[in-house]
Write an enzyme that holds these catalytic residues in place. Structure first.
Site, PDB file in Angstrom:
ATOM      1  N   TYR A  56     -24.394  17.767  69.518  1.00  0.00           N
ATOM      2  CA  TYR A  56     -24.021  17.093  68.262  1.00  0.00           C
ATOM      3  C   TYR A  56     -24.880  17.615  67.127  1.00  0.00           C
ATOM      4  CZ  TYR A  56     -20.381  13.688  67.810  1.00  0.00           C
ATOM      5  OH  TYR A  56     -19.156  13.122  67.624  1.00  0.00           O
ATOM      6  N   GLU A  58     -24.314  16.857  63.335  1.00  0.00           N
ATOM      7  CA  GLU A  58     -23.851  16.430  62.004  1.00  0.00           C
ATOM      8  C   GLU A  58     -24.830  16.909  60.941  1.00  0.00           C
ATOM      9  OE1 GLU A  58     -23.283  12.218  62.180  1.00  0.00           O
ATOM     10  OE2 GLU A  58     -21.347  12.390  63.177  1.00  0.00           O
ATOM     11  N   ASP A 202      -4.709  29.187  49.695  1.00  0.00           N
ATOM     12  CA  ASP A 202      -4.663  28.887  51.126  1.00  0.00           C
ATOM     13  C   ASP A 202      -4.155  30.142  51.825  1.00  0.00           C
ATOM     14  OD1 ASP A 202      -4.242  28.072  53.691  1.00  0.00           O
ATOM     15  OD2 ASP A 202      -3.138  26.238  53.165  1.00  0.00           O
ATOM     16  N   THR A 228      -7.406  29.175  57.806  1.00  0.00           N
ATOM     17  CA  THR A 228      -7.620  28.987  59.231  1.00  0.00           C
ATOM     18  C   THR A 228      -8.327  30.242  59.746  1.00  0.00           C
ATOM     19  OG1 THR A 228      -5.498  29.986  59.788  1.00  0.00           O
ATOM     20  CG2 THR A 228      -5.526  27.592  59.541  1.00  0.00           C
ATOM     21  N   LYS A 231      -5.280  32.839  62.888  1.00  0.00           N
ATOM     22  CA  LYS A 231      -4.013  33.552  62.699  1.00  0.00           C
ATOM     23  C   LYS A 231      -4.313  35.046  62.622  1.00  0.00           C
ATOM     24  CE  LYS A 231      -2.031  29.294  60.920  1.00  0.00           C
ATOM     25  NZ  LYS A 231      -1.460  28.543  59.774  1.00  0.00           N
ATOM     26  N   ARG A 237      -9.282  28.549  67.150  1.00  0.00           N
ATOM     27  CA  ARG A 237      -8.626  27.593  66.251  1.00  0.00           C
ATOM     28  C   ARG A 237      -9.694  26.877  65.445  1.00  0.00           C
ATOM     29  NH1 ARG A 237      -3.447  27.729  68.092  1.00  0.00           N
ATOM     30  NH2 ARG A 237      -2.803  26.549  66.276  1.00  0.00           N
TER      31      ARG A 237
HETATM   32  C1  PLP Z   1      -1.425  27.233  59.503  1.00  0.00           C
HETATM   33  C2  PLP Z   1      -1.596  26.770  58.108  1.00  0.00           C
HETATM   34  C3  PLP Z   1      -2.325  25.606  57.778  1.00  0.00           C
HETATM   35  C4  PLP Z   1      -2.752  24.578  58.786  1.00  0.00           C
HETATM   36  O1  PLP Z   1      -3.514  24.955  59.793  1.00  0.00           O
HETATM   37  P1  PLP Z   1      -3.675  24.030  61.093  1.00  0.00           P
HETATM   38  O2  PLP Z   1      -4.836  24.683  61.739  1.00  0.00           O
HETATM   39  O3  PLP Z   1      -2.383  24.132  61.832  1.00  0.00           O
HETATM   40  O4  PLP Z   1      -3.969  22.634  60.640  1.00  0.00           O
HETATM   41  C5  PLP Z   1      -2.537  25.318  56.448  1.00  0.00           C
HETATM   42  N1  PLP Z   1      -2.049  26.092  55.479  1.00  0.00           N
HETATM   43  C6  PLP Z   1      -1.326  27.204  55.746  1.00  0.00           C
HETATM   44  C7  PLP Z   1      -0.820  28.021  54.626  1.00  0.00           C
HETATM   45  C8  PLP Z   1      -1.064  27.566  57.057  1.00  0.00           C
HETATM   46  O5  PLP Z   1      -0.324  28.643  57.306  1.00  0.00           O
END
Ligand code: PLP
Length: 422
Positions: A56, A58, A202, A228, A231, A237
């Site tokens: 942990y 925090e 994003d 994220t 991807k 993740r």
């Molecule tokens: C995949 C994605 C997210 C969310 O990610 P999670 O890990 O699934 O919560 C947010 N914004 C965009 C543009 C994404 O492609």
């Protein structure tokens, strides 16, 4: 294939172990075209499964609420330094549990419930967390949404500007989940500046392309970069928020203690490894190969008579409108799955069909590029897709089985990172 890769798991819980082994086979033998997915390296897998998960922590490195952080602090500081170096940012927070909570933290940092926020509409290619109604971000905030032009399938920046100047949103999100074209961060920046809005890029889908120099970077144009890590970046993740020094405190406070408790240290370790891998020259090659493969696949699909939203792609993603083939997206996606080709059904802009039964499918090249497939294979992939869509229209199961065997045969020569060799 044997389950001996997970001997302790097999001994303790054979049922669960069998599901993991089956998933390893599935990921090895199928052509994974979902553009938000990838294969992590064996090193990222190992880092993500360590005893760091027992701790942990925090707080932030050097400022924790629990003792015994000498190693955890080093892990997190290393991930932060690597993120700053790779993306050229002042500040990075590597603690968000995933992309959706990362975006929620941005709202917490810069807006109050009821404030107006702006993002791309989900059916146009945006993400749920950009203020779409069914998301908390669209019910706790007042979401106003932009889209793409009906003629070109491209973002209409004049329309975005008009909406921003009328609505004066606290936050503007750019980026999305089904955008096959380059995002003009400079255009968004001048709109956000005129409207007095915080601008968030994003880049969840394209972070790896940015890191590898295959898509322009938002850094220098936007207030906050949200991404994220799992991807195109090919990490575990998780997610990161990056910003200029002036927003560092607000972002950190929003992630912890604003939204989250203890960070997932094993994930932080995996992120650190992925960032290290993404800083290697080979990752530049990878990112450019992802785009080259997507462009080659788009060309081959156009040659097969498919309609692609915006007419093609600049990045890793292709949005196919199957209306002219007379096969709904979901029917096609399920047939492709039976043919060993894994995609997702997706709305296309101005889709006359419902989100749960839309007109399109969304495909991408990050995973197949991680296996080493190249532009020379894309005509074959397009041919499989075309045959599978035709087979779907005729419910021709033998044709789908035949494709599945061809797919597995080709892929057996391209072992995926992190998976046992068949
Ligand atoms: C995949 C994605 C997210 C969310 O990610 P999670 O890990 O699934 O919560 C947010 N914004 C965009 C543009 C994404 O492609």
């Amino acid at each position: 294939m044997s389950a001996s890769r997970h001997p302790a798991l097999l001994a303790t819980d054979p049922e669960l172990a069998s599901y993991v082994t089956a998933e390893e086979s599935l990921q090895a033998q199928t052509l994974r075209l979902i553009p938000s997915e990838n294969y992590v390296s064996a090193a990222v897998l190992e880092a993500s499964g360590t005893v760091l998960q027992n701790k942990y922590s925090e707080g932030y490195p050097g400022r924790r609420y629990y003792e015994g952080q000498q190693n955890i602090d080093r892990v997190e500081a290393l991930a932060v330094e690597r993120a700053k170096g790779l993306f050229g940012v002042d500040h990075a927070n590597v603690q968000p549990y995933s992309g959706s909570p990362a975006n929620l933290a941005v709202y917490l940092a810069f807006a109050k419930p009821g404030d107006t926020v702006m993002g791309m509409a989900l059916p146009m290619g945006g993400h749920l967390t950009h203020g779409w109604g069914v998301s908390a971000t669209g019910s706790w905030f007042r979401g106003v949404q932009y889209g793409v032009s009906a003629e070109t399938g491209l973002i209409d920046y004049d329309a975005v500007r008009e909406l921003a100047l009328t609505e004066r949103p606290k936050i503007i999100f750019c980026g999305g989940t089904a955008l096959p074209r380059t995002i003009d961060f400079a255009a968004f920046a001048s709109i956000a500046q005129e409207a007095g809005s915080i601008l968030v890029a994003d880049v969840a889908h394209i972070a790896g392309l940015i890191a590898g120099g295959a898509h322009p970077s938002p850094v220098g144009h936007v207030d906050v970069v949200s991404t994220t890590t799992h991807k195109t970046l090919r990490g575990p993740r998780g997610a990161m928020l990056m910003c200029r020094e002036e927003h560092a405190k607000a972002i950190d406070k929003a992630v912890f203690p604003g939204l989250q408790g203890g960070p997932h240290n094993q994930t932080t370790a995996g992120i650190a490894v992925a960032l290290h891998e993404a800083a290697q020259p080979s990752f530049v090659t990878y990112a450019h190969a992802v785009v080259a493969n997507a462009k080659a696949l788009a060309q081959a699909l156009l040659a097969k008579g498919f309609d692609l939203v915006s007419g093609g792609t600049d990045n890793h993603l292709i949005l196919m409108d199957l209306t002219s083939r007379g096969v709904p997206g979901k029917v096609a996606a399920k047939a492709l799955d039976r043919a060993g080709i894994v995609v997702n059904y997706n709305t296309v802009p101005f889709d006359p069909r419902k989100p749960f039964d839309p007109s399109g499918i969304r495909i991408g090249t990050p995973s197949l590029t991680s296996r080493g497939l190249g532009v020379e294979h894309m005509p074959t992939v397009a041919d499989w897709i075309s045959r599978a869509v035709d087979a779907a229209a005729k419910s021709d199961e033998p044709a789908l089985s035949a494709i599945r065997a061809e797919v597995a045969d080709l892929l057996s020569a391209f072992p995926a990172p992190g998976l046992p060799v068949a």
